[in-house]
Structures are given as C-alpha cells and as structure tokens.
Design a protein around this motif. Structure first.
Motif: not given
Length: 417
Positions: A67-73, A120-130
């Motif tokens: 693990l490198i870091r906690q990204h977002k919740t 799947a689901f909201d992973h597009q948003e998660i990856l865009q935030d990343y």
C-alpha cells in the motif's frame, strides 16, 4: 469479493494496483457480471481497512501488494444493489503478472489513460479522481527489479570493453573533469551511449565514462555527475553507483567543488571529507529494497574509510600538499546560501557545503564500497561579509586546484593495495 457481515452502511475497500509502465489492474467478476472493476470487497470483522485492502487484492489478483497511500473515501447509498456502502480507496503497487482468483472471471492490465468499457458502478468516477490527483502523469519510477535489469544491460555493454579486474572508481565534479586526461591507455563512452544513464546538464560536467590506468592502477572514472537540482531523483543519481557496485568496484574516490564554511579556508584549498551531513531532505534508499543491494539500514558511522583517510594524509604530507579536513554538508540547490543559511550550516558543524555527493555516498556505503572524498574549495562563505559568487568563478577556481588534486589522487592510488 468477500461479502461482509456488517449492516448498512457496510465498509468496503477498493484497490488501485499500479504496475510498472504506468499500468493498473482491473477485474471482471463472475457474479454478478457488472463490467470491469477495481479489486476490492467488504471489510471483515476484526480487520483494519489496510488489511482488507491487501487481502482483497491478493484474493482477486494473486498479487502481493504494497500500500502506498489511502486515496479517498466514498459514501454511496446506491453503489451496490445490496445496500449502502462506504468505500475507502487505496493506491498500491505490485510486481509480476496478476492471475484471476476468488470470484474474478477475467483480469486485465490497462494503461491508466486507456481504460476498458464498461466500468462497474462508480469506478469511472473513482479512477477519474485518481487521475486528477496525479500531479505529473509520467511513467512510474522503475522498481528495484527494473533497475537490476537496466544495470544488467549497462554491464553487458561494458563487458568486453573494461578490464574485468577494475576495482577503483572515481567521480569527478564541477571543474575537475580534467583529471581524467591523466589516464593512460584510456577509452571512453558518452553517458548518451549508456542505456538508462542520466545525462549531465551542467557546465564543466562532460558526461563520460572513462577507463584506463592512473598511477599504475586500473580505474573507472565518471567524468561528470548528476544533481537533485537538475530534476533527477535520488534513485537516478544513485544508478551509476549501483552500476559500479555491480561491476565489482571496491574503492570509490569522490571529488567535488564546494564552498568553504571555515573562515580560515582560502579559495583553491583542498579538503578531505571526514564526515557528512545530509541536508537535502532526500535519500536514495527510500522505497522498495533488494537484498542484493546491501543492508536495508546501512550504518553511516564511518562513511569515509579511516584507512584511506590515513593514506591520503600521509600522501599529502609526503608531497607537501596542504590538506584541510572537515565535514561536508550537502544541500539540494541550485541557489547558493544566504548569510543566515551559512550561519546555520556552520552551527551544524560543517566546514564545506555543496550540492552533490550525498546521494552517491549513501548508495556506495550500502553497496559496501570503501570511500574517500575530497572537496576543491572554490569560495569561502563569510556571512558577515558576503560576496557574490558565480558559476564561472567556481569552475575557474576548481580547475586551478586540479593539479594538486591530481597529484594527491595519483599518490594515493600508487600506495593503494
């Protein structure tokens, strides 16, 4: 994906697994078929979020991740058909190829900027935030395994060129590259011809790897070095040292141009480094480690070899070369020191200051080399009577000290067993 026992809202984890080459890992699950997704799942009782992230990554990809870091919740009332979830996203790194496990139907390795569809689901948003979090979109730094492969390629290029029993390395810094002209039976390669080598960008750093004999000893010379202020990472600066270590270099002599902090010093003085202070805020050993490099926590109580220092002092006395002794402090640069900074460095116990050497010596110590270091004092920082300093004057003064330093190096090498 492990089903969790928690009531709503249920804690879950998702893991963005980074692989070398700017790649990430995504999975397609067997049931339900919801498209490509990040590895992840529910947190089990008694698990920390970090433990759950590592476990889910292993179960779904067979990869051992760091693990490198906690990204977002994310709080998602509608994310999962089974109810409200709170998902914590971690960024991790791994080596090797993932293999489908647990409920993963298929696994894919994708460029971070060319993702599959549908997600799947909201992973597009998660990856865009990343992606938005990445301040510079460059290829990930090479892993230790990548570096080992790169070192092997350099050694392959050098194998039939350099005598295999060469055990002495020399690094020449600002204004001191002319010492390499004293080598006999010498040959060279430009850094540009060496795969994965950084390129010198500073005046008076020719950027050549030279081999030949000096004082009857076979030597390998780095004519020009690399600095943090050029934008190179500590690992990149340490890469040539790892090449030297892999070649079999046992003794490393480092020479640099430095500012004097002792008011009794004069421009053109030679100083033998007795110890050092790392004031750069950087370290080339941070990050993943390979046992073949040396100890994970190298002892730095004797950076500069006591026996080589005694030999250098005796040689200087025999040749009637004045030789100062003192502590070298490394700073990041490229600005020269303010009077207040000079006072601070003096209070730390330093007698000379420069913008190089520290990253190199740390890697060399870890590699088990015996070190000897010299500074050509190019100017003297007097905080109560500051005087402007230019790069041109630094180079000119360093070059004026070349003759003394060359004679001292040759004397040391002649006596080195």
């Amino acid at each position: 994906m492990t089903a969790g026992p928690y009531k709503n809202p249920a804690p879950t984890v998702d893991v963005i697994i980074e692989l070398p080459g700017d790649k990430i890992v995504l999975v397609q699950r067997k049931n339900p078929p919801l498209g490509w997704a990040l590895p992840g799942g529910f947190v089990e009782y008694g698990e920390s979020l970090e433990e759950a992230a590592v476990r889910e990554a292993r179960e779904e990809t067979s990869l051992e991740v760091t693990l490198i870091r906690q990204h977002k919740t994310y709080s998602r009332p509608d994310r999962d058909p089974r109810g409200h979830t709170i998902s914590t996203v971690f960024v991790a790194e791994a080596q090797g190829l993932p293999k489908a496990a647990d409920d993963a139907q298929e696994i894919g390795i994708f460029d971070r900027l060319s993702l599959p569809s549908p997600l799947a689901f909201d992973h597009q948003e998660i990856l865009q935030d990343y992606f938005n979090h990445l301040t510079v979109r460059t290829v990930r730094p090479p892993s230790p395994q990548d570096n080992e492969e790169r070192i092997g390629q350099v050694l392959k290029l050098l194998k039939n060129r350099i005598p295999a029993d060469t055990q002495i390395g020399i690094i020449l810094g600002t204004g001191l590259g002319g010492i390499a002209d004293r080598l006999q039976d010498s040959s060279s390669l430009s850094y540009q011809d060496l795969p994965f080598f950084p390129q010198s960008t500073v005046a008076s750093h020719p950027g050549k790897l030279i081999w030949g004999t000096l004082a009857g000893k076979k030597v390998l010379v780095l004519q020009g070095r690399f600095h943090l202020y050029e934008g190179y990472t500590p690992e990149e600066i340490g890469f040539p040292i790892r090449v030297l270590a892999a070649w079999g270099i046992k003794f490393l002599i480092i020479a640099n141009a430095a500012g004097g902090l002792d008011p009794n010093f004069l421009p053109g003085d030679l100083l033998m480094i007795t110890d050092q202070i790392n004031s750069t805020g950087e370290n080339p050993l941070i990050g993943p480690h390979l046992e073949t490099w040396g100890p994970r926590f190298p002892d730095m109580s004797r950076v500069y070899d006591p026996h080589l220092r005694v030999l250098a002092e005796k040689t200087a006395r025999d040749q009637k070369i004045p030789l100062r002794r003192g502590v070298y402090v490394g700073v990041k640069g490229p600005c020269l020191e303010t009077p207040a900074e000079t006072r601070f460095l003096i209070s730390m116990g330093a007698q000379a200051v420069g913008m190089s050497t520290i990253m190199e010596t740390i890697v060399a110590v870890q590699s088990g080399m015996a070190l000897l270091g010299f500074c050509a004092i190019t100017n003297v920082n007097r905080p109560d009577h500051p005087e402007p300093v230019s790069l041109e004057s630094v180079i000119q003064t360093a070059q004026s000290a070349e003759t003394k330093l060359s004679a001292l190096l040759e004397g040391v090498l002649a006596k080195l067993e």
